[in-house]
Design an enzyme around this catalytic site. Structure first.
Site, PDB file in Angstrom:
ATOM      1  CD  GLN A 108      63.149  26.520  -1.496  1.00  0.00           C
ATOM      2  OE1 GLN A 108      63.981  27.012  -2.232  1.00  0.00           O
ATOM      3  NE2 GLN A 108      62.224  25.688  -1.940  1.00  0.00           N
ATOM      4  CG  HIS A 189      56.526  21.121   1.553  1.00  0.00           C
ATOM      5  ND1 HIS A 189      56.083  20.398   0.464  1.00  0.00           N
ATOM      6  CD2 HIS A 189      57.314  22.103   1.034  1.00  0.00           C
ATOM      7  CE1 HIS A 189      56.584  20.909  -0.641  1.00  0.00           C
ATOM      8  NE2 HIS A 189      57.333  21.950  -0.321  1.00  0.00           N
ATOM      9  CD  GLU A 293      53.386  22.507   0.240  1.00  0.00           C
ATOM     10  OE1 GLU A 293      53.867  23.365   1.029  1.00  0.00           O
ATOM     11  OE2 GLU A 293      53.793  22.329  -0.917  1.00  0.00           O
TER      12      GLU A 293
END
Length: 336
Positions: A108, A189, A293
């Site tokens: 991920q 992020h 983000e």
């Protein structure tokens, strides 16, 4: 590829590896310092002239702290974050590359946040008005090439401006020798620390189209009001403006994101149910964080051999004032 501590100290800053130094009250303060962090991981501490600071772990090229001149922490890092490879650090500013999300064959959000970066010995020249910065570089390992068979150089500069602003500049270059292009997604992020998620609003994304990850990435159009939060949210806003504001009513603080070369913006908060399923996230910590983000997700970036992409993010935190009972960030959004 990774330099040892002595080599880095000899090269970072000035004065025989002691780092760049600035005059302080009664003693000198180091503007750039390499030291040990949690679990002995190498980290770089950046210090501004008026008391601001930032911390960057070489593991992940990961910013884990950003403090203002008063020493207040502006980023959220979970109290349950695991500072132990290969687990990514929960909070701060993870670097998502070359994948965003869990689609495809990679882990991920890709592998950049799970790798050890090196101090960049030959960073590209570009002007800076700050003495507090560090240049990092990531190149593919043999293991990476098996999962993602492309050669690249990912350069990251993290800088702390004289006024305490935090600036991140990423440069990705295709160094494939076989003449093949590659495509990647990207995101900073960023986890912001907020007083209470129910007292937060986001301005600058009104009326934009977004993909809702909670509804199979179905496309919707945002309403004309600022974003507020009362449940889980996971949205990818498309073709967003260069400036976005996050207003924290309780702290009377506005975060301003300025981005360049990064078209999208992801807004995420796991809320209570999902928070309880995350081993490295406290059950109630969703109340005190919000991810906004800067990202390139909808239309991934394609580079031919020799081509380079550059994406820049600047974060600032400024006091907010009340106007008609609500914080008004318009003067901040309109300022240069």
């Amino acid at each position: 590829m990774k330099e040892n501590l002595r080599q880095v100290r000899e090269r970072v800053g000035e004065g025989g590896g002691k780092g760049v130094r600035m005059a302080g009250s009664g003693s000198e303060r180091v503007a750039v310092e390499l030291c040990k962090g949690i679990n002995g991981l190498d980290k770089v501490v950046l210090r501004g002239p008026r008391g601001s600071s930032a911390e960057v772990y070489l593991y992940g090229g990961h910013v884990t702290s950003w403090r203002n001149d008063n020493g207040e922490e502006l980023l959220f890092v979970s109290s349950k974050a695991i500072f132990k490879p290969p687990k990514a650090i929960r909070g701060g500013i993870p670097i998502c590359f070359p994948q965003f999300g869990s689609h495809g064959s990679l882990e991920q959000h890709g592998f950049a946040r799970n790798k050890f970066w090196s101090i960049d010995s030959d960073p590209p020249p570009f002007p800076t008005n700050s003495k507090s910065f560090i240049d990092l570089i990531l190149k593919p390992s043999e293991e990476d090439m098996q999962k993602w068979p492309h050669s690249y150089e990912f350069r990251l500069r993290v800088a702390l401006g004289p006024g305490g602003d935090l600036m991140l500049t990423s440069r990705v270059r295709n160094t494939n020798a076989d003449g093949k292009p590659f495509t990647f997604a990207f995101a900073y992020h960023t986890y912001f620390s907020v007083s209470d998620i129910s007292e937060v609003r986001v301005e600058g994304l009104e009326t934009l189209d977004y993909l809702d990850n909670l509804q199979n990435k179905e496309r919707f159009t945002e309403q004309g009001d600022a974003l507020t939060f009362e449940s889980e949210v996971d949205k990818i806003y498309l073709s967003t403006p260069t400036k976005i504001a996050i207003l924290d009513h309780e702290k009377k603080r506005t975060f301003v994101l300025r981005k360049d070369g990064i078209p999208d913006a992801v807004v995420w908060n796991p809320w209570d149910k999902k928070a309880k399923t995350m081993a490295d996230f406290g059950d109630d910590e969703y109340m005190h964080m919000l991810c906004v983000e800067a990202a390139a997700v909808e239309k991934p970036i394609t580079l031919k051999p020799g081509e380079e992409w550059k994406g820049r993010l600047e974060l600032s935190a400024v006091p907010s004032s009340y106007c008609s009972g609500q914080l008004d960030p318009q003067k901040v959004l309109q300022s240069s």
